[in-house]
Design a protein around this motif. Structure first.
Motif: not given
Length: 254
Positions: A51-70, A205-213
């Protein structure tokens, strides 16, 4: 126009403007599991290897914000009974406090799943989980910005979840690698709210995932997602990714 309606309109316009500047929502081809997945949080079933991994998560607002630290990433499989979800969350200090089902889980660091099995409707489903394997599931007949009210009485009947911590939970004196989440989400779980057809090859389907840190000393949480929303709001389903069900089988690598 009433004040509340004006606020809602401004919010919708801001969301639309932000979304217009983003790339198209991401997509994921979900392969069939060759055999049922054993839900223990360890992600070591042979089928997961293909099973392939998704791309790494990014900031919820997109690439205009810093990349996540984890780093955070997800992979998925399906069969006639379940949608399987595996998540890997890098975290040097794994913590969780909430133990009561349907607590407001995002008050802890958490992992969240947003599923819209009927893309043509306004409705969708949300599930949140922390590192103590405490979950919160709810049904939204429509988004909050359309005056939607959450239905917390909805439970994911037959849900299976497990957490594995790569380190020690709630011990800040050492350094952890992170935690992994494994979910078997029953395809029949929606039946007490809506009629959802069994997915087949080509279903979308539509799907999304979020991580709160949460970071000590920082008043607001970070929100890291798979498909960026453009705004700090997960409840904009048109920005979620596309989940494409495939009849191709995920076989063990040789």
């Amino acid at each position: 126009m009433k004040t509340g309606a004006k606020i809602c309109m401004v919010s919708l316009l801001a969301t639309t403007a932000a979304a217009a500047e983003l790339p198209a929502p991401l997509a994921y081809e979900c392969l069939r599991a060759a055999a049922p997945i054993h839900i223990d949080g360890k992600l070591d079933d042979p089928a997961w290897q293909q099973a392939p991994w998704t791309s790494d998560f990014v900031d919820i607002e997109g690439d205009s914000k810093p990349r996540p630290k984890f780093r955070t990433r997800v992979k998925m499989l399906w069969d006639d009974q379940y949608l399987y979800i595996a998540a890997e969350l890098e975290e040097p200090d794994v913590k969780a406090t909430l133990t009561e089902r349907d607590s407001v889980i995002f008050k802890d660091n958490d992992f969240e799943v947003f599923i819209k099995p009927l893309p043509e409707t306004a409705s969708y489903y949300e599930f949140e989980i922390n590192a103590l394997n405490t979950g919160w599931d709810l049904f939204l007949p429509k988004p909050y910005n359309q005056d939607g009210q959450p239905d917390n009485s909805w439970d994911i009947a037959g849900l299976k979840t497990a957490i594995a911590v790569q380190g020690t939970l709630n011990r800040s004196s050492d350094k952890d690698h992170g935690w992994t989440v494994e979910i078997a989400y029953p395809l029949s779980a929606f039946a007490n709210r809506q009629s959802v057809l069994q997915p087949r090859d080509g279903s979308t389907w539509r799907i999304n995932f979020s991580r709160v840190e949460w970071t000590a000393g920082k008043p607001n949480e970070d929100n890291w997602v798979w498909s960026p929303q453009g705004v700090i709001d997960m409840h904009v389903p048109e920005r979620w990714g596309y989940l494409h069900f495939s009849s191709r089988t995920a076989a063990k690598k040789k």
